[in-house]
Design a protein around this motif. Structure first.
Motif: not given
Length: 357
Positions: A141-145, A152-157, A311-312
């Protein structure tokens, strides 16, 4: 003969007794084994049935822009709290410089280690796109900030909408400058997505709302180094002696600017605003070389990023209105894979004592 018959009868009776005992022993062992197996199976089934996805212990790596700076030291506080609250294996890692290639190498190592999830705060979104896709292809799982242009990320927060944050910074500076005069802008890297978005929004609002202000030498790159910011400020003051407004984006920008301002005794005739923490800006807020800093608490961001990863991983729905634990991350706005909170804080000399980090 009678003696022989007696002996044979006794042996026959003894054999029967022994046979019965042996038969009883085997039956008891079989029953015990069956009962144990049944109990084990039932216990195992109970554990499986009762176990929820939140019982999983995940490994999550937070890849920061550069190690060893106050911003990410503060983020570590939030990560430590998340680990204490959840028992998850979450840690911060990164390179010793802001070189995008070194950050890519760190991510490659994490892929090889097989972490469950990673948060990446890119120095260059473009530079990490390929390796982020590689991570996702491996099931990570990839999340960025600070990377709203990431693909190419599941989510950016994000702690907030970047354009709104940039506009807010410009409003602060414009009020101090009475809506007129020259100003300049700084960023950590020309490839830093969030910094560019802030500055673009700052300049756009200025041009629309404050026509008597003008930007000079915009987007001065500091490579997240206050010494570079200091040197560039000296150059700007020589080239543009009438400049009076300074907007910083990276943690290191406004302290470097303030040092140059202070050396030339310009605290009363210049205005310095930007993203920083009290622990780094305090002496300059006190002297007036920095007028106001803004930030989102890195500890809260670290906690929220780790929580989102879990959560993801648990397969929870991420949609408008989803909430995370830290202040400013409730009732989040979700647009595609971009998630926005509302978590910025304004600090000046008067209230800096409320934020001792």
């Amino acid at each position: 003969m009678k003696k022989i018959l007696s002996v044979l009868l006794a042996c026959s009776m003894l054999a029967g007794i022994l046979s019965g005992c042996s038969s009883g022993s085997k039956e008891t062992k079989a029953e015990t084994k069956a009962e144990t197996t049944a109990e084990t199976t039932a216990a195992s089934a109970g554990e499986t049935t009762g176990k929820t996805e939140s019982d999983e212990k995940y490994t999550v790596a937070i890849v920061v822009k550069i190690m060893g700076i106050a911003w990410y030291d503060r983020m570590q506080v939030g990560i430590d709290q998340f680990v204490e609250d959840t028992g998850m294996d979450v840690y911060i890692t990164g390179a010793d410089t802001a070189d995008p290639a070194e950050q890519v190498a760190v991510i490659e190592d994490l892929i090889a280690q097989g972490v469950d999830a990673m948060v990446v705060i890119p120095n260059s979104t473009e530079a990490v796109e390929t390796v982020l896709q590689k991570a996702r292809d491996k099931g990570i799982v990839v999340v960025t900030h600070e990377a709203t242009d990431v693909k190419n990320a599941d989510y950016d927060l994000e702690a907030f909408n970047n354009a709104e944050y940039g506009q807010h910074l410009m409003e602060l500076l414009a009020e101090m400058m009475d809506g007129e005069g020259e100003y300049t802008t700084f960023l950590g890297a020309l490839t830093a997505t969030s910094h560019n978005e802030w500055i673009d929004a700052e300049v756009a609002l200025q041009e629309e709302k404050y026509p008597d202000m003008s930007v000079v030498s915009s987007k001065n790159e500091t490579t997240e180094d206050s010494e570079v910011a200091y040197q560039k400020t000296q150059e700007i003051l020589r080239t543009y002696p009438n400049v009076k407004g300074f907007l910083g984006s990276a943690m290191a920008d406004v302290p470097g600017v303030a040092r140059a301002i202070e050396e030339q005794g310009l605290e009363d005739s210049t205005y310095v605003v930007g993203t920083c923490l009290v622990s780094t800006a305090e002496q300059y807020l006190e002297s007036g070389a920095i007028d106001k800093i803004t930030f989102w608490d890195p500890a809260d961001a670290g906690y929220a990023l780790a929580e989102l990863c879990v959560k993801v991983l648990n397969g929870e729905e991420i949609s408008d209105g989803v909430s995370l634990t830290p202040d400013g991350y409730q009732n989040l706005t979700v647009n595609g894979n971009i998630i926005n909170g509302s978590a910025w804080i304004d600090v000046d000399k008067d209230n800096m004592g409320d934020y001792d980090f």
